[in-house]
Motif scaffolding. Structure first.
Motif, PDB file in Angstrom:
ATOM      1  N   GLY A 131      43.987  53.170  35.860  1.00 49.02           N
ATOM      2  CA  GLY A 131      42.805  54.000  36.018  1.00 49.02           C
ATOM      3  C   GLY A 131      41.604  53.148  36.368  1.00 49.02           C
ATOM      4  N   PRO A 132      40.505  53.766  36.794  1.00 51.04           N
ATOM      5  CA  PRO A 132      39.311  53.010  37.177  1.00 51.04           C
ATOM      6  C   PRO A 132      38.733  52.243  35.997  1.00 51.04           C
ATOM      7  CG  PRO A 132      38.831  55.358  37.043  1.00 51.04           C
ATOM      8  CD  PRO A 132      40.306  55.230  36.939  1.00 51.04           C
ATOM      9  N   LEU A 133      38.170  51.083  36.301  1.00 49.40           N
ATOM     10  CA  LEU A 133      37.539  50.240  35.292  1.00 49.40           C
ATOM     11  C   LEU A 133      36.042  50.200  35.572  1.00 49.40           C
ATOM     12  CD1 LEU A 133      38.189  48.138  32.940  1.00 49.40           C
ATOM     13  CD2 LEU A 133      37.871  46.397  34.724  1.00 49.40           C
ATOM     14  N   THR A 134      35.239  50.616  34.595  1.00 50.22           N
ATOM     15  CA  THR A 134      33.790  50.605  34.762  1.00 50.22           C
ATOM     16  C   THR A 134      33.188  49.357  34.115  1.00 50.22           C
ATOM     17  OG1 THR A 134      33.334  51.771  32.689  1.00 50.22           O
ATOM     18  CG2 THR A 134      33.753  53.121  34.667  1.00 50.22           C
ATOM     19  N   GLU A 135      31.902  49.138  34.372  1.00 53.45           N
ATOM     20  CA  GLU A 135      31.209  48.032  33.722  1.00 53.45           C
ATOM     21  C   GLU A 135      31.235  48.208  32.209  1.00 53.45           C
ATOM     22  OE1 GLU A 135      27.344  47.040  35.096  1.00 53.45           O
ATOM     23  OE2 GLU A 135      27.953  46.841  37.189  1.00 53.45           O
ATOM     24  N   ALA A 136      31.056  49.438  31.746  1.00 53.85           N
ATOM     25  CA  ALA A 136      31.078  49.696  30.305  1.00 53.85           C
ATOM     26  C   ALA A 136      32.446  49.379  29.709  1.00 53.85           C
ATOM     27  CB  ALA A 136      30.712  51.151  30.026  1.00 53.85           C
ATOM     28  N   ASP A 137      33.518  49.728  30.440  1.00 56.97           N
ATOM     29  CA  ASP A 137      34.874  49.409  29.979  1.00 56.97           C
ATOM     30  C   ASP A 137      35.042  47.902  29.816  1.00 56.97           C
ATOM     31  OD1 ASP A 137      35.643  52.104  30.091  1.00 56.97           O
ATOM     32  OD2 ASP A 137      36.431  51.916  32.133  1.00 56.97           O
ATOM     33  N   ARG A 138      34.646  47.183  30.854  1.00 52.90           N
ATOM     34  CA  ARG A 138      34.790  45.723  30.836  1.00 52.90           C
ATOM     35  C   ARG A 138      33.983  45.110  29.701  1.00 52.90           C
ATOM     36  NH1 ARG A 138      31.709  42.903  35.537  1.00 52.90           N
ATOM     37  NH2 ARG A 138      30.041  43.830  34.262  1.00 52.90           N
ATOM     38  N   THR A 198      45.490  42.347  21.509  1.00 51.09           N
ATOM     39  CA  THR A 198      45.410  43.447  22.469  1.00 51.09           C
ATOM     40  C   THR A 198      44.369  43.155  23.546  1.00 51.09           C
ATOM     41  OG1 THR A 198      46.049  45.034  20.753  1.00 51.09           O
ATOM     42  CG2 THR A 198      45.028  45.927  22.747  1.00 51.09           C
ATOM     43  N   ALA A 199      43.204  42.679  23.150  1.00 58.50           N
ATOM     44  CA  ALA A 199      42.141  42.392  24.118  1.00 58.50           C
ATOM     45  C   ALA A 199      42.582  41.339  25.127  1.00 58.50           C
ATOM     46  CB  ALA A 199      40.877  41.929  23.388  1.00 58.50           C
ATOM     47  N   ARG A 200      43.256  40.302  24.659  1.00 55.91           N
ATOM     48  CA  ARG A 200      43.719  39.260  25.589  1.00 55.91           C
ATOM     49  C   ARG A 200      44.779  39.814  26.540  1.00 55.91           C
ATOM     50  NH1 ARG A 200      46.528  36.057  23.134  1.00 55.91           N
ATOM     51  NH2 ARG A 200      46.259  36.588  20.932  1.00 55.91           N
ATOM     52  N   ARG A 201      45.665  40.638  26.021  1.00 58.28           N
ATOM     53  CA  ARG A 201      46.725  41.193  26.876  1.00 58.28           C
ATOM     54  C   ARG A 201      46.145  42.088  27.963  1.00 58.28           C
ATOM     55  NH1 ARG A 201      49.032  46.036  26.430  1.00 58.28           N
ATOM     56  NH2 ARG A 201      48.522  46.283  24.213  1.00 58.28           N
ATOM     57  N   ILE A 202      45.267  43.002  27.591  1.00 57.65           N
ATOM     58  CA  ILE A 202      44.780  43.925  28.610  1.00 57.65           C
ATOM     59  C   ILE A 202      43.785  43.243  29.547  1.00 57.65           C
ATOM     60  CG2 ILE A 202      45.140  45.832  27.002  1.00 57.65           C
ATOM     61  CD1 ILE A 202      42.147  46.227  26.892  1.00 57.65           C
ATOM     62  N   LEU A 215      43.724  43.648  33.582  1.00 61.12           N
ATOM     63  CA  LEU A 215      42.558  44.240  34.245  1.00 61.12           C
ATOM     64  C   LEU A 215      41.663  43.214  34.938  1.00 61.12           C
ATOM     65  CD1 LEU A 215      41.556  46.819  31.471  1.00 61.12           C
ATOM     66  CD2 LEU A 215      42.887  47.237  33.561  1.00 61.12           C
ATOM     67  N   GLY A 216      42.003  41.920  34.830  1.00 66.24           N
ATOM     68  CA  GLY A 216      41.203  40.895  35.488  1.00 66.24           C
ATOM     69  C   GLY A 216      39.862  40.658  34.831  1.00 66.24           C
ATOM     70  N   ILE A 217      39.832  40.700  33.503  1.00 63.59           N
ATOM     71  CA  ILE A 217      38.593  40.492  32.747  1.00 63.59           C
ATOM     72  C   ILE A 217      38.637  39.127  32.083  1.00 63.59           C
ATOM     73  CG2 ILE A 217      37.179  41.301  30.814  1.00 63.59           C
ATOM     74  CD1 ILE A 217      38.367  44.097  31.278  1.00 63.59           C
ATOM     75  N   THR A 218      37.604  38.337  32.287  1.00 63.01           N
ATOM     76  CA  THR A 218      37.511  37.047  31.621  1.00 63.01           C
ATOM     77  C   THR A 218      36.862  37.223  30.259  1.00 63.01           C
ATOM     78  OG1 THR A 218      37.368  35.806  33.674  1.00 63.01           O
ATOM     79  CG2 THR A 218      36.492  34.741  31.723  1.00 63.01           C
ATOM     80  N   LEU A 219      37.449  36.621  29.251  1.00 65.57           N
ATOM     81  CA  LEU A 219      36.953  36.741  27.886  1.00 65.57           C
ATOM     82  C   LEU A 219      36.218  35.481  27.450  1.00 65.57           C
ATOM     83  CD1 LEU A 219      40.095  38.339  26.194  1.00 65.57           C
ATOM     84  CD2 LEU A 219      38.074  39.510  27.112  1.00 65.57           C
ATOM     85  N   PRO A 220      35.219  35.641  26.587  1.00 70.08           N
ATOM     86  CA  PRO A 220      34.506  34.459  26.072  1.00 70.08           C
ATOM     87  C   PRO A 220      35.370  33.685  25.087  1.00 70.08           C
ATOM     88  CG  PRO A 220      33.750  36.424  24.944  1.00 70.08           C
ATOM     89  CD  PRO A 220      34.683  36.902  26.038  1.00 70.08           C
ATOM     90  N   ASN A 221      35.036  32.424  24.908  1.00 66.17           N
ATOM     91  CA  ASN A 221      35.695  31.579  23.915  1.00 66.17           C
ATOM     92  C   ASN A 221      34.825  31.355  22.692  1.00 66.17           C
ATOM     93  OD1 ASN A 221      38.318  30.943  24.676  1.00 66.17           O
ATOM     94  ND2 ASN A 221      37.668  29.313  26.052  1.00 66.17           N
ATOM     95  N   GLU A 222      33.560  31.750  22.796  1.00 61.34           N
ATOM     96  CA  GLU A 222      32.620  31.579  21.693  1.00 61.34           C
ATOM     97  C   GLU A 222      31.840  32.880  21.507  1.00 61.34           C
ATOM     98  OE1 GLU A 222      32.566  28.965  19.831  1.00 61.34           O
ATOM     99  OE2 GLU A 222      33.873  27.705  21.075  1.00 61.34           O
ATOM    100  N   LEU A 256      44.371  51.471  29.377  1.00 59.22           N
ATOM    101  CA  LEU A 256      44.383  50.256  28.557  1.00 59.22           C
ATOM    102  C   LEU A 256      43.130  50.167  27.700  1.00 59.22           C
ATOM    103  CD1 LEU A 256      45.768  47.485  30.952  1.00 59.22           C
ATOM    104  CD2 LEU A 256      46.972  48.705  29.138  1.00 59.22           C
ATOM    105  N   VAL A 257      41.996  50.499  28.271  1.00 59.56           N
ATOM    106  CA  VAL A 257      40.745  50.484  27.510  1.00 59.56           C
ATOM    107  C   VAL A 257      40.788  51.554  26.428  1.00 59.56           C
ATOM    108  CG1 VAL A 257      38.246  50.802  27.642  1.00 59.56           C
ATOM    109  CG2 VAL A 257      39.443  49.548  29.454  1.00 59.56           C
ATOM    110  N   ARG A 258      41.393  52.691  26.744  1.00 56.50           N
ATOM    111  CA  ARG A 258      41.536  53.763  25.744  1.00 56.50           C
ATOM    112  C   ARG A 258      42.390  53.281  24.572  1.00 56.50           C
ATOM    113  NH1 ARG A 258      43.878  57.408  28.889  1.00 56.50           N
ATOM    114  NH2 ARG A 258      41.857  57.791  29.868  1.00 56.50           N
ATOM    115  N   GLU A 259      43.445  52.566  24.864  1.00 58.48           N
ATOM    116  CA  GLU A 259      44.306  52.007  23.810  1.00 58.48           C
ATOM    117  C   GLU A 259      43.509  51.082  22.906  1.00 58.48           C
ATOM    118  OE1 GLU A 259      47.553  48.429  23.475  1.00 58.48           O
ATOM    119  OE2 GLU A 259      47.522  49.580  25.335  1.00 58.48           O
ATOM    120  N   LEU A 260      42.713  50.196  23.513  1.00 57.90           N
ATOM    121  CA  LEU A 260      41.909  49.259  22.728  1.00 57.90           C
ATOM    122  C   LEU A 260      40.869  49.999  21.899  1.00 57.90           C
ATOM    123  CD1 LEU A 260      41.232  46.313  22.028  1.00 57.90           C
ATOM    124  CD2 LEU A 260      39.663  46.309  23.977  1.00 57.90           C
TER     125      LEU A 260
END
Length: 254
Positions: A49-56, A102-106, A110-117, A167-171
């Motif tokens: 499904g579409p990914l919005t800025e808010a989702d990311r 879950t956050a790391r998996r999705i 979805l091509g989202i980079t996560l922070p390390n700090e 995926l965002v709904r699952e999280l």
């Protein structure tokens, strides 16, 4: 959903499992006070499904929350002066460890980079609790975390109600259950100052954007994994370790 210890490029650093992952496009505005009108803008069309800025931004916020509440949970487990405090520490460690998985998996899907700090503000939360001892530590840690968990509820509800990404709904579902569980165990300690918590949630201080935004990771930097200790992996909570089936592509996805 846990990363295997045999994954290439993994190592234990500072008590957290590390794996090397190439950084993807990192969002520039992720503070908790972000009210930009472009939050509903679609930034990617995915098979889920579409990914919005808010989702990311929500995925990043869940990750950032774990980066400070997981270590604070460890601190509560070590320093808490009552059995109820120890229980709260266990639930914080397990809940955020599972959310982080879950956050790391999705994020990979979805091509989202996560922070390390965590953000500077979140780092200060931990430092404030760390500077206290005994009953003062109990009260400080509990109330800081109770405010944080109460404050995230509106965001979770809005994302759950509006996202079109499965995926965002699952999280969001998992986050809602985890937050409820954590609020319950924090209140069980008897340390929550409800009047103070209510005021801080409804009238949060205005913070500069750079204070509430987690720093972007360097390209190719190792990704911290919030590993759940073996003795806590079977801990039963209101939000048990989810055995979610692998999400199916959104019916509306092209």
């Amino acid at each position: 959903m846990r990363i295997s210890r045999s994954t290439a490029g993994t190592a234990f650093v500072g008590g957290a499992l590390i794996l090397t992952l190439t950084a993807l496009a990192y969002p520039s505005m992720l503070g908790v006070q972000n009210t930009a009108s472009g939050q509903d803008r679609i930034i990617a069309n995915t098979q889920y499904g579409p990914l919005t800025e808010a989702d990311r931004d929500f995925v990043v916020k869940v990750r950032a929350a774990g980066l400070w509440e997981y270590p604070l949970g460890n601190l509560v487990l070590q320093r808490g002066t009552t059995p109820e405090m120890k229980e709260a520490g266990e639930h914080l460690i397990v809940g955020h460890g599972r959310l982080d998985s879950t956050a790391r998996r999705i994020s990979l899907e979805l091509g989202i980079t996560l922070p390390n700090e965590p953000s500077p503000q979140q780092q200060q939360f931990v430092a404030t609790a760390e500077g206290a001892t005994g009953k003062e530590f109990d009260s400080t840690a509990v109330n800081i975390m109770r405010v944080a968990h109460g404050g995230i509820f509106p965001t979770v509800a809005k994302i759950r109600a509006t996202t079109r990404n499965s995926l965002v709904r699952e999280l969001a579902d998992q986050t809602n259950d985890t937050v409820l569980d954590h609020i319950s165990v924090l209140e069980k300690t008897g340390m929550v100052n409800q009047e103070q918590v209510s005021f801080q949630i409804t009238a949060p201080p205005k913070m500069p954007q750079e204070q509430v935004t987690p720093p972007a990771p360097q390209a190719g930097a190792p990704v911290r994994v919030l590993e759940i200790p073996e003795n806590l992996k079977d801990l039963e909570t209101v939000a048990p370790n989810p055995s979610y089936a692998q999400p199916q592509p959104s019916p509306s996805a092209g």
